[in-house]
Design an enzyme around this catalytic site. Structure first.
Site, short mmCIF file in Angstrom:
data_model
loop_
_atom_site.label_atom_id
_atom_site.label_comp_id
_atom_site.label_asym_id
_atom_site.label_seq_id
_atom_site.Cartn_x
_atom_site.Cartn_y
_atom_site.Cartn_z
N GLY A 11 41.21 53.67 -4.03
CA GLY A 11 41.06 52.48 -3.20
C GLY A 11 42.29 52.04 -2.44
O GLY A 11 42.37 50.88 -2.03
N ARG A 90 30.81 61.01 -1.28
CA ARG A 90 29.46 61.54 -1.18
C ARG A 90 29.11 61.63 0.30
O ARG A 90 29.41 60.71 1.06
CB ARG A 90 28.45 60.60 -1.85
CG ARG A 90 28.76 60.35 -3.30
CD ARG A 90 27.56 59.79 -4.01
NE ARG A 90 26.70 60.87 -4.46
CZ ARG A 90 25.57 60.68 -5.13
NH1 ARG A 90 25.12 59.48 -5.37
NH2 ARG A 90 24.85 61.71 -5.54
N LEU A 92 26.71 61.22 3.26
CA LEU A 92 25.51 60.42 3.50
C LEU A 92 24.45 61.30 4.14
O LEU A 92 24.74 62.09 5.04
CB LEU A 92 25.84 59.25 4.42
CG LEU A 92 26.91 58.27 3.90
CD1 LEU A 92 27.17 57.19 4.93
CD2 LEU A 92 26.49 57.65 2.57
N ASN A 106 34.63 56.51 8.94
CA ASN A 106 35.25 57.20 7.82
C ASN A 106 36.69 57.54 8.18
O ASN A 106 37.02 57.67 9.36
CB ASN A 106 34.48 58.50 7.55
CG ASN A 106 35.03 59.27 6.36
OD1 ASN A 106 35.37 58.69 5.32
ND2 ASN A 106 35.15 60.58 6.50
N HIS A 108 39.63 60.48 7.30
CA HIS A 108 39.74 61.83 6.71
C HIS A 108 41.19 62.29 6.83
O HIS A 108 41.81 62.15 7.89
CB HIS A 108 38.81 62.79 7.44
CG HIS A 108 38.83 64.16 6.84
ND1 HIS A 108 38.17 64.46 5.67
CD2 HIS A 108 39.47 65.29 7.23
CE1 HIS A 108 38.40 65.73 5.37
NE2 HIS A 108 39.18 66.26 6.29
C1 GAR Z 1 42.15 59.34 1.38
O1 GAR Z 1 43.21 60.24 1.59
C2 GAR Z 1 41.02 59.60 2.35
O2 GAR Z 1 41.45 60.01 3.61
C3 GAR Z 1 40.31 60.71 1.63
O3 GAR Z 1 40.32 60.35 0.29
C4 GAR Z 1 41.48 59.58 0.04
C5 GAR Z 1 41.03 58.29 -0.61
O4 GAR Z 1 42.15 57.57 -1.05
N1 GAR Z 1 38.98 60.90 2.12
C6 GAR Z 1 38.40 62.08 2.24
O5 GAR Z 1 38.93 63.12 1.91
C7 GAR Z 1 37.00 62.04 2.83
N2 GAR Z 1 36.57 63.33 3.19
P1 GAR Z 1 42.03 56.03 -1.41
O6 GAR Z 1 40.89 55.93 -2.44
O7 GAR Z 1 43.37 55.71 -2.05
O8 GAR Z 1 41.76 55.26 -0.18
#
Ligand code: GAR
Length: 202
Positions: A11, A90, A92, A106, A108
């Site tokens: 988070g 997940r 969607l 989102n 990434h």
């Molecule tokens: C982040 O680095 C985000 O970009 C990635 O997960 C991490 C979540 O960190 N998301 C993905 O890889 C989506 N494909 P957080 O829970 O500390 O925000």
């Protein structure tokens, strides 16, 4: 603008959004934070900020469709106008995206379309790129394939591993995700097919 966040884990992106909101630099209303993981730190972060939380753990549902219907109904009840995925692990379904009548965004940890899917930072290290970064995009029915709103590069050094690179990218994520939400809230983000036009001068 009523926003909800879905997050599965740590988070930190949620925290960066909440920080800017609490500093009055993100003029939105956080109406809920949902997770597919009852143990997500993101739920604790939301509770500390007095934002309503709800868990939709996959163990409680017979299938993905049933879980998604509950999530969609909850978002509708909240009157959500923007759905923010912040480390929501997940994908969607097409049905979810079609039923949602609000934009979904989102973040990434790569410069899409390079390295979609899981472990983007590890993919970048293994490929040997000299530059990576992060991308904020609208969510469509594909895997990290929707129209790109903002991107920010970071250098990749010879001595990096996936962890040092992830840390460098995360710092930038925490800047561009709130910025993207601010731009959307200000009505400065327009979608024209695959392209997203940012109107910065009005
Ligand atoms: C982040 O680095 C985000 O970009 C990635 O997960 C991490 C979540 O960190 N998301 C993905 O890889 C989506 N494909 P957080 O829970 O500390 O925000």
């Amino acid at each position: 603008m009523k926003v909800a966040v879905l997050a599965s884990g740590r988070g930190s992106n949620l925290q960066s959004l909440i920080n800017e909101w609490q500093d009055d630099s993100l003029p939105v209303e956080f109406v809920g934070v949902g997770s597919d993981n009852v143990k997500a730190q993101a739920l604790i972060i939301a509770e500390n900020a007095e934002i309503m939380t709800r868990a939709f753990p996959k163990e409680s549902y017979q299938n993905r469709q049933a879980q998604e219907i509950d999530v969609l109904n909850w978002l509708e009840e909240l009157g959500v106008e923007l759905l923010i995925l912040a480390g929501y692990m997940r994908v969607l379904s097409r049905e979810f995206i079609q039923r949602a009548d609000y934009p979904i965004i989102n973040i990434h940890p790569s410069l899409l379309p390079s390295f979609p899917g899981l472990n983007a930072q590890k993919q970048a290290i293994e490929y040997g790129v000299k530059v990576s970064g992060c991308t904020v995009h609208f969510v469509d029915e594909g895997m990290d394939s929707g129209p790109i709103i903002l991107q920010q590069p970071v250098p990749v050094f010879a001595e990096d591993d996936e962890h040092t690179l992830a840390e460098r990218i995360l710092k930038v994520e925490h800047q561009i995700y709130p910025e993207a939400v601010r731009l959307i809230k200000a009505g400065k983000v327009k979608r024209e097919g695959r392209k997203v036009i940012i109107h910065t001068d009005s």
